[in-house]
Design an enzyme around this catalytic site. Sequence first.
Site, PDB file in Angstrom:
ATOM      1  N   GLU A  86       2.559  -3.808   8.703  1.00 33.96           N
ATOM      2  CA  GLU A  86       3.892  -3.221   8.418  1.00 33.96           C
ATOM      3  C   GLU A  86       4.235  -2.117   9.412  1.00 33.96           C
ATOM      4  OE1 GLU A  86       3.876  -2.102   4.265  1.00 33.96           O
ATOM      5  OE2 GLU A  86       4.426  -4.150   3.755  1.00 33.96           O
ATOM      6  N   GLU A 112       1.927 -10.901   2.093  1.00 36.75           N
ATOM      7  CA  GLU A 112       2.020 -10.025   0.921  1.00 36.75           C
ATOM      8  C   GLU A 112       3.241 -10.402   0.087  1.00 36.75           C
ATOM      9  OE1 GLU A 112       1.909  -5.789   1.457  1.00 36.75           O
ATOM     10  OE2 GLU A 112       0.422  -5.946   3.066  1.00 36.75           O
TER      11      GLU A 112
HETATM   12  C1  BGP Z   1       2.631  -2.702   1.388  1.00 37.42           C
HETATM   13  C2  BGP Z   1       1.235  -2.505   1.917  1.00 37.42           C
HETATM   14  C3  BGP Z   1       0.141  -2.846   1.015  1.00 37.42           C
HETATM   15  C4  BGP Z   1       0.483  -2.803  -0.473  1.00 37.42           C
HETATM   16  C5  BGP Z   1       1.915  -3.134  -0.799  1.00 37.42           C
HETATM   17  C6  BGP Z   1       2.310  -2.857  -2.229  1.00 37.42           C
HETATM   18  O1  BGP Z   1       3.413  -1.729   1.983  1.00 37.42           O
HETATM   19  O2  BGP Z   1       1.046  -3.279   3.107  1.00 37.42           O
HETATM   20  O3  BGP Z   1      -0.913  -1.988   1.392  1.00 37.42           O
HETATM   21  O4  BGP Z   1       0.043  -1.656  -1.047  1.00 37.42           O
HETATM   22  O5  BGP Z   1       2.792  -2.478   0.026  1.00 37.42           O
HETATM   23  O6  BGP Z   1       2.754  -1.530  -2.329  1.00 37.42           O
HETATM   24  P1  BGP Z   1       2.184  -0.572  -3.448  1.00 37.42           P
HETATM   25  O7  BGP Z   1       0.696  -0.662  -3.336  1.00 37.42           O
HETATM   26  O8  BGP Z   1       2.738   0.758  -3.116  1.00 37.42           O
HETATM   27  O9  BGP Z   1       2.696  -1.121  -4.771  1.00 37.42           O
END
Ligand code: BGP
Length: 470
Positions: free
Chosen positions: A175, A367
């Site tokens: 990201e 993701e």
């Molecule tokens: C993205 C990241 C992940 C993951 C996801 C979900 O930004 O790549 O690391 O964490 O978000 O977000 P969160 O964990 O804040 O719910």
Amino acid sequence: MARFPENFLWGGAVAANQCEGAYLEDGKGLDCSDVTLCGPTRYIDYELEIDPNKFYPSHEAIDFYHTYKDDIKLFAEMGFKVFRTSINWSRLYPTGEETEPNPAGVRFYHDLFDELHKYGIEPLVTKSHYESPLALTKKYNAWMDRRLVEYFERFARTCFTEYGSKVKYWLTFNEINNIMKAPFLAAGIDTRNMGDNWEPQIYQAMHHIFVANAKTVQLAREIMPDNQIGIMLSLSNVYPGTCKPEDVFATMGVRRRSLLFSDVMLRGSYPGYFWKMLREAGVTLDMKPGDLELIRKYTNDYLGFSYYRTNAFSVGDPMVFSTGGGFGHDNPYLKVSSWGWAIDPLGLRYTCNELWDRYQKPLFIVENGLGMVDTIEEDGSIHDVERMEYLRDHLEAVADAIDDGCQVMGYTWWGPIDIVSAGTGEMKKRYGFIYVDRDNEGNGTGERRKKDSFEYYKKVIATNGEDLEI
Ligand code: BGP
């Protein structure tokens, strides 16, 4: 007719700093996540020293460093074809500057990848996932300094030389478009002494990262030519808040703040609108001879991206940040999850079409997931219907996108096992098909427990996405 290709890569995704724990074990150095606490602004409220009186979620996380064999056995039981995780840079290079890697760190990831292969699971490895060595921030302010290019290249050479025969699928920076919203999280850059208008200064760090990405691709071609090295962006989408031309045009500008990164790393040049951003900011990038040629010559093989939800944007909206992709305001046409994030499966289909049209390079949804609070019944069961509905609806959307002609390599659900949230550092925000007995303060046995969604995803994979019935 099958809705998913025969070789579709079904699996799950995590990040080292959100699951491994063992934050100083076997020679590992501190990484940036190790100084962030629990709370919605952990990516901006950080100190660069550990306070012994505070709790840091990444220090133990879910202890995957020690439990990975049992956890991988559960992933295999679900039938995973691929498992995404990251190599924590500071496990191999504790300060980022060593000339030789830490042998114990190298060994751990060999053991991890060997365990995955025992079950026929392909590793999908992110090189930098929100966990750059803290020492590089303290000494150079991380990617603000060009030396990071050399250090990242050294890290890449070790990764490809050591693991090139075990890891076919790679991603460079997780990201990385979030550098413009959360530079410390995304790239270890401490902006607190850079004044309020720090963004234009970040453009130089972005140039260093684009050069490092190109050099990493160059190394990959030399050391492991048959493997694939992708990019990874946060690409939850944004719609115009109204059909007013001003809102439509402004929303294109917001989307370009993300697609700039894929434009550079997949097409190989700085687009005109980036040169305009530089002109308007009065920034002249400090480039070395050959930088733009490297970026042109060494573009990435595929586009990995995260998709959680969509928002709307109208002129005058604030540019909010969220790990789930945050922009202007909520879309009144969308329901929201129990956690409060919009639910937009059609938005995933739309995004796949948008990206396929723009790049004509394979897409990998690395993701997608639903974070929520789980309820444990009296008998210990967890009926996470909301999570299964989110998964079903988004897989329907992926199938439709493939039917639309988009080439999608695979789908890795974010957090197949409960892990530390990136945005808030919480365990309470659970994504997993596997429950982990651990709370926001680090209390609990760490025991793993299957949720209803475990058997559901197992069935989805076993039928290659044909049976999505809950
Ligand atoms: C993205 C990241 C992940 C993951 C996801 C979900 O930004 O790549 O690391 O964490 O978000 O977000 P969160 O964990 O804040 O719910």
